[in-house]
Design an enzyme around this catalytic site. Sequence first.
Site, PDB file in Angstrom:
ATOM      1  N   LYS A 185     -29.391  -8.048  67.903  1.00 52.59           N
ATOM      2  CA  LYS A 185     -30.179  -7.730  69.102  1.00 52.59           C
ATOM      3  C   LYS A 185     -30.596  -6.257  69.118  1.00 52.59           C
ATOM      4  O   LYS A 185     -31.727  -5.930  69.460  1.00 52.59           O
ATOM      5  CB  LYS A 185     -29.392  -8.073  70.361  1.00 52.59           C
ATOM      6  CG  LYS A 185     -29.239  -9.551  70.646  1.00 52.59           C
ATOM      7  CD  LYS A 185     -28.705  -9.821  72.030  1.00 52.59           C
ATOM      8  CE  LYS A 185     -27.461  -9.036  72.350  1.00 52.59           C
ATOM      9  NZ  LYS A 185     -26.339  -9.295  71.432  1.00 52.59           N
ATOM     10  N   THR A 197     -30.956  -4.311  66.572  1.00 49.34           N
ATOM     11  CA  THR A 197     -31.940  -4.118  65.502  1.00 49.34           C
ATOM     12  C   THR A 197     -33.312  -4.600  65.947  1.00 49.34           C
ATOM     13  O   THR A 197     -34.334  -3.939  65.693  1.00 49.34           O
ATOM     14  CB  THR A 197     -31.495  -4.872  64.232  1.00 49.34           C
ATOM     15  OG1 THR A 197     -30.114  -4.580  63.976  1.00 49.34           O
ATOM     16  CG2 THR A 197     -32.315  -4.457  63.027  1.00 49.34           C
ATOM     17  N   ARG A 225     -26.936   0.465  74.977  1.00 49.82           N
ATOM     18  CA  ARG A 225     -25.594   0.869  75.390  1.00 49.82           C
ATOM     19  C   ARG A 225     -24.997   1.834  74.367  1.00 49.82           C
ATOM     20  O   ARG A 225     -25.334   1.793  73.187  1.00 49.82           O
ATOM     21  CB  ARG A 225     -24.686  -0.352  75.499  1.00 49.82           C
ATOM     22  CG  ARG A 225     -24.993  -1.258  76.672  1.00 49.82           C
ATOM     23  CD  ARG A 225     -24.073  -2.463  76.673  1.00 49.82           C
ATOM     24  NE  ARG A 225     -24.307  -3.328  75.532  1.00 49.82           N
ATOM     25  CZ  ARG A 225     -23.467  -4.278  75.123  1.00 49.82           C
ATOM     26  NH1 ARG A 225     -22.324  -4.462  75.753  1.00 49.82           N
ATOM     27  NH2 ARG A 225     -23.757  -5.038  74.088  1.00 49.82           N
ATOM     28  N   LYS A 281     -16.520  -4.991  63.910  1.00 47.27           N
ATOM     29  CA  LYS A 281     -17.972  -5.145  63.986  1.00 47.27           C
ATOM     30  C   LYS A 281     -18.738  -3.949  63.445  1.00 47.27           C
ATOM     31  O   LYS A 281     -19.886  -4.052  63.017  1.00 47.27           O
ATOM     32  CB  LYS A 281     -18.376  -5.400  65.446  1.00 47.27           C
ATOM     33  CG  LYS A 281     -19.785  -5.960  65.591  1.00 47.27           C
ATOM     34  CD  LYS A 281     -20.044  -6.324  67.035  1.00 47.27           C
ATOM     35  CE  LYS A 281     -21.469  -6.846  67.214  1.00 47.27           C
ATOM     36  NZ  LYS A 281     -21.790  -7.127  68.607  1.00 47.27           N
ATOM     37  N   ALA A 299     -19.635  -6.645  77.322  1.00 50.13           N
ATOM     38  CA  ALA A 299     -20.479  -7.744  77.789  1.00 50.13           C
ATOM     39  C   ALA A 299     -19.679  -8.982  78.160  1.00 50.13           C
ATOM     40  O   ALA A 299     -20.089  -9.743  79.031  1.00 50.13           O
ATOM     41  CB  ALA A 299     -21.508  -8.094  76.728  1.00 50.13           C
ATOM     42  N   PHE A 324     -24.451  -9.838  73.926  1.00 50.98           N
ATOM     43  CA  PHE A 324     -24.126 -11.199  73.514  1.00 50.98           C
ATOM     44  C   PHE A 324     -25.226 -12.213  73.873  1.00 50.98           C
ATOM     45  O   PHE A 324     -26.394 -11.856  73.968  1.00 50.98           O
ATOM     46  CB  PHE A 324     -22.759 -11.623  74.060  1.00 50.98           C
ATOM     47  CG  PHE A 324     -21.625 -10.787  73.527  1.00 50.98           C
ATOM     48  CD1 PHE A 324     -21.499 -10.558  72.165  1.00 50.98           C
ATOM     49  CD2 PHE A 324     -20.697 -10.214  74.370  1.00 50.98           C
ATOM     50  CE1 PHE A 324     -20.463  -9.782  71.655  1.00 50.98           C
ATOM     51  CE2 PHE A 324     -19.664  -9.438  73.864  1.00 50.98           C
ATOM     52  CZ  PHE A 324     -19.542  -9.225  72.505  1.00 50.98           C
ATOM     53  N   PHE A 363     -33.318 -13.023  57.615  1.00 54.55           N
ATOM     54  CA  PHE A 363     -32.479 -12.498  56.544  1.00 54.55           C
ATOM     55  C   PHE A 363     -33.113 -12.884  55.200  1.00 54.55           C
ATOM     56  O   PHE A 363     -33.907 -13.832  55.116  1.00 54.55           O
ATOM     57  CB  PHE A 363     -31.063 -13.073  56.620  1.00 54.55           C
ATOM     58  CG  PHE A 363     -30.295 -12.636  57.846  1.00 54.55           C
ATOM     59  CD1 PHE A 363     -30.820 -11.721  58.753  1.00 54.55           C
ATOM     60  CD2 PHE A 363     -29.032 -13.142  58.111  1.00 54.55           C
ATOM     61  CE1 PHE A 363     -30.114 -11.316  59.874  1.00 54.55           C
ATOM     62  CE2 PHE A 363     -28.307 -12.739  59.226  1.00 54.55           C
ATOM     63  CZ  PHE A 363     -28.853 -11.838  60.113  1.00 54.55           C
ATOM     64  N   TRP A 417     -35.797  -5.132  59.759  1.00 55.47           N
ATOM     65  CA  TRP A 417     -34.618  -4.659  59.032  1.00 55.47           C
ATOM     66  C   TRP A 417     -34.999  -4.144  57.637  1.00 55.47           C
ATOM     67  O   TRP A 417     -34.475  -3.134  57.187  1.00 55.47           O
ATOM     68  CB  TRP A 417     -33.582  -5.782  58.914  1.00 55.47           C
ATOM     69  CG  TRP A 417     -32.305  -5.351  58.233  1.00 55.47           C
ATOM     70  CD1 TRP A 417     -31.250  -4.697  58.795  1.00 55.47           C
ATOM     71  CD2 TRP A 417     -31.964  -5.552  56.857  1.00 55.47           C
ATOM     72  NE1 TRP A 417     -30.270  -4.459  57.855  1.00 55.47           N
ATOM     73  CE2 TRP A 417     -30.680  -4.986  56.657  1.00 55.47           C
ATOM     74  CE3 TRP A 417     -32.612  -6.153  55.776  1.00 55.47           C
ATOM     75  CZ2 TRP A 417     -30.033  -5.000  55.424  1.00 55.47           C
ATOM     76  CZ3 TRP A 417     -31.969  -6.168  54.545  1.00 55.47           C
ATOM     77  CH2 TRP A 417     -30.699  -5.595  54.366  1.00 55.47           C
TER      78      TRP A 417
END
Length: 912
Positions: free
Chosen positions: A363, A365, A387, A398, A617, A648, A736, A765
């Site tokens: 999200k 990205t 955030r 993560k 979240a 999330f 991806f 990306w």
Amino acid sequence: MQWRRARPRREVIQNSKEVLSLLQEKNPAFKPVLAIIQAGDDNLMQEINQNLAEETGLNITHICLPPDSSEAEIIDEILKINEDTRVHGLALQISENLFSNKILNALKPEKDVDGVTDINLGKLVRGDAHECFVSPVAKAVIELLEKSVGVNLDGKKILVVGAHGSLEAALQCLFQRKGSMTMSQWKTPQLQRKLHEADIVVLGSRKPEEIPLTWIQPGTTVLNCSHDFLSGKVGCGSPRIHFGGLIEEDDVSLLAAALRIQNMVSSGRRWLREQQHRRWRLHCLKLQPLSPVPSDIEISRGQTPKAVDVLAKEIGLLADEIEIYGKSKAKVRLSVLERLKNQADGKYVLVAGITPTPLGEGKSTVTIGLVQALTAHLNVNSFACLRQPSQGPTFGVKGGAAGGGYAQVIPMEEFNLHLTGDIHAITAANNLLAAAIDTRILHENTQTDKALYNRLVPLVNGVREFSEIQLARLKKLGINKTDPSTLTEEEVSKFARLDINPSTITWQRVLDTNDRFLRKITIGQGNTEKGYFRQAQFDIAVASEIMAVLALTDSLADMKARLGRMVVASDKSGHPVTADDLGVTGALTVLMKDAIKPNLMQTLEGTPVFVHAGPFANIAHGNSSVLADKIALKLVGEEGFVVTEAGFGADIGMEKFFNIKCRASGLVPNVVVLVATVRALKMHGGGPSVTAGVPLKKEYTEENIQLVADGCCNLQKQIQIAQLFGVPVVVALNVFKTDTRAEIDLVCELAKRAGAFDAVPCYHWSVGGKGSVDLARAVREAASKRSRFQFLYDVQLPVVDKIRTIAQAVYGAKDIELSPEAQAKIDRYTKQGFGNLPICMAKTHLSLSHEPDKKGVPRDFILPISDVRASIGAGFIYPLVGTMSTMPGLPTRPCFYDIDLDTETEQVKGLF
């Protein structure tokens, strides 16, 4: 002749008055302020300035210094005025011997209404007189020669004698632009011959005694500006001999005073213009994407960010609206909201997602890629609002949260590590309040009412006085007294004893590190605590209610009020005990006074980002700050976009964004961007489990159309959730390298069938904003449609009904089941008057249900509510669904194994 000489001054003042009047028609409260720093006690010019300013409609403030003030003392006063946003112009009324370059160039050029700084003089010499302030004395000389005497200056020989510094430079430049030939200095060789040849003589200082008046030819126009105008000293003047035209020093001084007022009005006009929003003149940074894509930190380090003050200026922030932290980040002051209060807001875009894998679906990205596309490739003002990441995930599983690949915030090390210290401020404030609770219980347990009262309201120099917050507590208790000696014994006891019931304490200590062994602790084991101990716990810092307060507040005053009404426990009679009751609100506000200002950073392509607040979240509401969004919406302008991110899946972050954040802010969203990945959809379609740190199974790296098709049920459900709020949805498929064209096309087709306004594959990306241009165009088109936004529930509904509405309409539950403890808490909060707050569900992010392993769209389940807590300062009730941990733990191999520092270059390695 006297009328003719007065006329230019009257015209200047009348013109200035009219211009200012026009400015004030649109800005009624605007009144420019001229500051004059005076070193001396001669008040002749002070009176002239005051009269002209009053006639025009300006305000003047005089800073009077002793005549023997030093250079350093004068510069100190100048620097204070430079930073005073209420002052629009600054002039110096000091003796000639104090006019050093150091003093003159201490003035801010934009406030230098006497045109004495090198920057203003340089612009004048370069021919940019319209961009600078020109010396009023020099302009007065030209005006008087042309208008009062009627001299055509073209081709005239002009001798400027005795002028120095900025006045000399300005006179020479202005005369030369009129086609005149000039020379200067009293000590010039062959001065007698030059005086005889001159058509016009300008006396810049009083004539030395050794130069006879007979050197000046009868019939020569002489202009005397030898009066030291800025210092206020009056010279002896020129003898009244038969010159062709004599303009005396008083004429120059009075006209120069009027022209200074004219410069002041121009300064005010420029200041007003700067206050208004204008289209950005943003210099975007170029990307040179590599294949294969390097690590995030390599990409971040390969780009050189713009200096943050340059970025701030590009997006319309004023110099006094930012506080710089190093080279690449700054805090933005809330005063910008007042300046731009009449500016229309831009479009408001929320990025949410489908139910993610434990790896996250990008999200952040997508958010960064979208704003890079809008601004760097479509030339649309846009702002990302993210955030601030917690240190917990950064060193846990993560990793960081700065985006990724060629769509990230830079420098990523600064983004992910400390930033400007906001989370540390929250930790300090939270733990101060925690310490205050247990300390108060200890002292109440060990002291009589009288001893407690005497310590709470101590004698200072023989006098007892209530502090401001103690007076507020008295008022809350209905005790309308201000003299501590007048309270009755009953009132003393009522005031001094909070009577906290330790079993009801909900306020926990926090730490911004994953530490599972702090989930349950016992405090008070030391002998000094006199037998007072209890079971407590630590939460992760970003789960603190103070973080939620920071994210939802809209001003410093509002934050203070929210901090004060945070409920930490109940007393033994069942009444809520607040931070105000503990007397700690002011101290909390002091600790948070800088944290309230949003942090300005930039993307890889040099577009602006606000990084501010970071409530968890799944525990809190999971959105960045209201203040960051509000400031950004003003800065982008009516045609611009602010893209903010919810934590999330849409069932958690988006639902809370709408029902909690939008209620607090009053802002209405235009579009939801729903992020999906083929990987997550395959998981929801029945693919094998996805675990952080474990290689993906072949189902995720090879084409599997059936798994994608089956998993799109989760995407369809999340689209439907957004539609409950009446907001159009654009699906962003974060592509991806292992995704196939068939899989991509299938997802986009099924998303549109499910009701999405559009569905777009995104490649940011791997290539940056260029890879999200299609998404940016789809978002622009969706935002042009009329929003039919609505809340999911009425806050006046009973707490249980609001929980049930979310469980059934959003999660798809059959019903809810409350534990006895949860029901008791709901009853208590309702009785205490908190039943009309919105709901913030604390639930796993890995499933629409309460069970993380239930993928896709679970049905017919009962949602268990194990506990209910209240964040009264933040303004919501939060039920805990199933078993929820507010303190994450570290895995067997945390991220910190890969993080290191090169001790020679001081570069961080291994961060992702």
